[in-house]
Design a protein around this motif. Structure first.
Motif, short mmCIF file in Angstrom:
data_model
loop_
_atom_site.label_atom_id
_atom_site.label_comp_id
_atom_site.label_asym_id
_atom_site.label_seq_id
_atom_site.Cartn_x
_atom_site.Cartn_y
_atom_site.Cartn_z
N THR A 25 5.78 -5.17 -0.81
CA THR A 25 6.54 -4.54 -1.90
C THR A 25 5.98 -4.98 -3.24
N ARG A 26 5.64 -6.23 -3.35
CA ARG A 26 5.06 -6.76 -4.58
C ARG A 26 3.74 -6.04 -4.92
N VAL A 27 2.86 -5.90 -3.91
CA VAL A 27 1.58 -5.23 -4.12
C VAL A 27 1.81 -3.76 -4.50
N ALA A 28 2.73 -3.10 -3.81
CA ALA A 28 3.01 -1.68 -4.08
C ALA A 28 3.60 -1.49 -5.48
N ARG A 29 4.56 -2.33 -5.84
CA ARG A 29 5.19 -2.17 -7.15
C ARG A 29 4.21 -2.48 -8.28
N PHE A 30 3.32 -3.43 -8.04
CA PHE A 30 2.30 -3.76 -9.03
C PHE A 30 1.46 -2.53 -9.37
N HIS A 31 1.06 -1.78 -8.33
CA HIS A 31 0.22 -0.60 -8.58
C HIS A 31 1.02 0.52 -9.24
N SER A 32 2.24 0.76 -8.79
CA SER A 32 3.07 1.80 -9.42
C SER A 32 3.31 1.47 -10.89
N ASP A 33 3.59 0.21 -11.16
CA ASP A 33 3.84 -0.20 -12.54
C ASP A 33 2.59 0.01 -13.40
N ASN A 34 1.41 -0.33 -12.85
CA ASN A 34 0.17 -0.12 -13.59
C ASN A 34 -0.06 1.36 -13.88
N MET A 35 0.15 2.21 -12.89
CA MET A 35 -0.06 3.65 -13.11
C MET A 35 0.90 4.19 -14.16
N ALA A 36 2.17 3.77 -14.09
CA ALA A 36 3.17 4.26 -15.04
C ALA A 36 2.88 3.76 -16.45
N ARG A 37 2.49 2.51 -16.56
CA ARG A 37 2.28 1.91 -17.87
C ARG A 37 0.97 2.37 -18.52
N GLU A 38 -0.10 2.52 -17.70
CA GLU A 38 -1.42 2.81 -18.25
C GLU A 38 -1.80 4.28 -18.15
N GLY A 39 -0.95 5.09 -17.55
CA GLY A 39 -1.17 6.54 -17.57
C GLY A 39 -2.32 7.04 -16.72
N PHE A 40 -2.50 6.50 -15.52
CA PHE A 40 -3.51 7.03 -14.61
C PHE A 40 -2.87 7.26 -13.26
N ALA A 78 7.09 6.15 -19.54
CA ALA A 78 7.86 6.49 -20.73
C ALA A 78 8.14 7.98 -20.84
N ASP A 79 7.27 8.82 -20.28
CA ASP A 79 7.47 10.27 -20.37
C ASP A 79 8.29 10.84 -19.21
N GLY A 80 8.84 9.97 -18.35
CA GLY A 80 9.73 10.43 -17.30
C GLY A 80 9.10 10.64 -15.94
N ARG A 81 7.80 10.41 -15.80
CA ARG A 81 7.19 10.53 -14.48
C ARG A 81 7.61 9.35 -13.61
N VAL A 82 7.78 9.62 -12.33
CA VAL A 82 8.18 8.58 -11.37
C VAL A 82 7.01 8.36 -10.42
N PHE A 83 6.48 7.15 -10.39
CA PHE A 83 5.31 6.81 -9.58
C PHE A 83 5.74 6.03 -8.33
N PHE A 84 5.14 6.39 -7.20
CA PHE A 84 5.47 5.78 -5.92
C PHE A 84 4.18 5.23 -5.28
N THR A 85 4.26 4.04 -4.75
CA THR A 85 3.18 3.48 -3.94
C THR A 85 3.80 2.91 -2.68
N GLN A 86 3.27 3.28 -1.51
CA GLN A 86 3.67 2.62 -0.27
C GLN A 86 2.43 2.00 0.35
N VAL A 87 2.54 0.71 0.69
CA VAL A 87 1.45 -0.04 1.31
C VAL A 87 1.85 -0.35 2.74
N PHE A 88 0.97 0.00 3.67
CA PHE A 88 1.20 -0.23 5.10
C PHE A 88 0.26 -1.34 5.58
N MET A 89 0.69 -2.11 6.58
CA MET A 89 -0.14 -3.21 7.06
C MET A 89 -0.01 -3.38 8.57
#
Length: 223
Positions: free
Chosen positions: A122-137, A210-221
């Motif tokens: 969850t930590r790894v997944a949230r880290f990537h979603s947060d990066n995408m939302a914050r940095e716009g990629f 900030a513009d309202g997009r919702v980013f999702f990342t799921q990591v499987f192991m």
């Protein structure tokens, strides 16, 4: 799903975009193995519309440059860093748990064992979603050139044999969580990750831009 195999020390370097599935949907899924590998295919993406849903597929590889690793370690160690970056495992939010349960419900329909919710993933997944939302990629490769295996190493994830990752974002839907899982199940590549019987654990991270997009990342192991 595009399957890629490469050593745990190999990471994504080149980036390209998703192929368009429909006017409002494009897709992204990736799998990384601890033992061998090769590069992927990608495509192009249309201009965003509202409501919009997107997902992707990637791959290429490289080592983490020492200067990048040092910068990332400093970032996740900083007092101002998000809480998930300071702990080895994190608790899921309500929306993250709901998305996780929807994925397990799809597995149950096919007689597959449920995935175990893992706080480190969850930590790894949230880290990537947060990066995408914050940095716009929107890509499996982040701005520092790291793919899922690079982020896993940087955040201290150990003991894995196989990693998989689904990403998505949407905007303008009344239930973005259910919609993301629904779209994943429509895509053969994302569905293959979700219904892969070899995966035993997973984590899911959600972030809002900030513009309202919702980013999702799921990591499987698979351990």
């Amino acid at each position: 799903m595009f399957t890629r195999r490469f050593p745990r020390s190999a990471f994504l370097a080149r980036v390209s975009q998703a192929f368009v599935i429909s006017t409002s949907l494009s897709l992204a899924a990736t799998t990384v193995y601890a033992s061998g590998g090769k590069n992927t295919t990608k495509g192009s993406e249309r201009a965003p519309q509202r409501p919009v849903a997107r997902m992707l597929s990637t791959s290429s590889r490289t080592e983490i440059p020492p200067q990048v690793k040092a910068r990332l370690v400093a970032r996740v160690s900083a007092p101002s860093a998000p809480a998930y970056a300071a702990a080895a495992a994190v608790a899921t939010s309500g929306d993250e748990r709901r998305a996780f349960e929807l994925v397990n419900a799809e597995r149950a329909k096919r007689g597959l064992r449920p995935l175990v919710l893992d706080g480190s993933l969850t930590r790894v997944a949230r880290f990537h979603s947060d990066n995408m939302a914050r940095e716009g990629f929107f890509n499996h490769v982040d701005r520092d050139g790291l793919d899922i295996s690079g982020r896993a190493q940087m955040l201290g994830l150990r003991g894995w044999r196989t990693l998989g990752e689904n990403i998505a974002y949407n905007q303008g839907y009344s239930d973005p969580t259910a919609f993301a899982v629904e779209r994943w199940m429509i895509s053969s590549k994302h569905r293959e990750n979700i219904l892969n019987g070899e995966y035993t654990h997973a984590g899911l991270g959600i972030a809002r831009s900030a513009d309202g997009r919702v980013f999702f990342t799921q990591v499987f192991m698979r351990r």
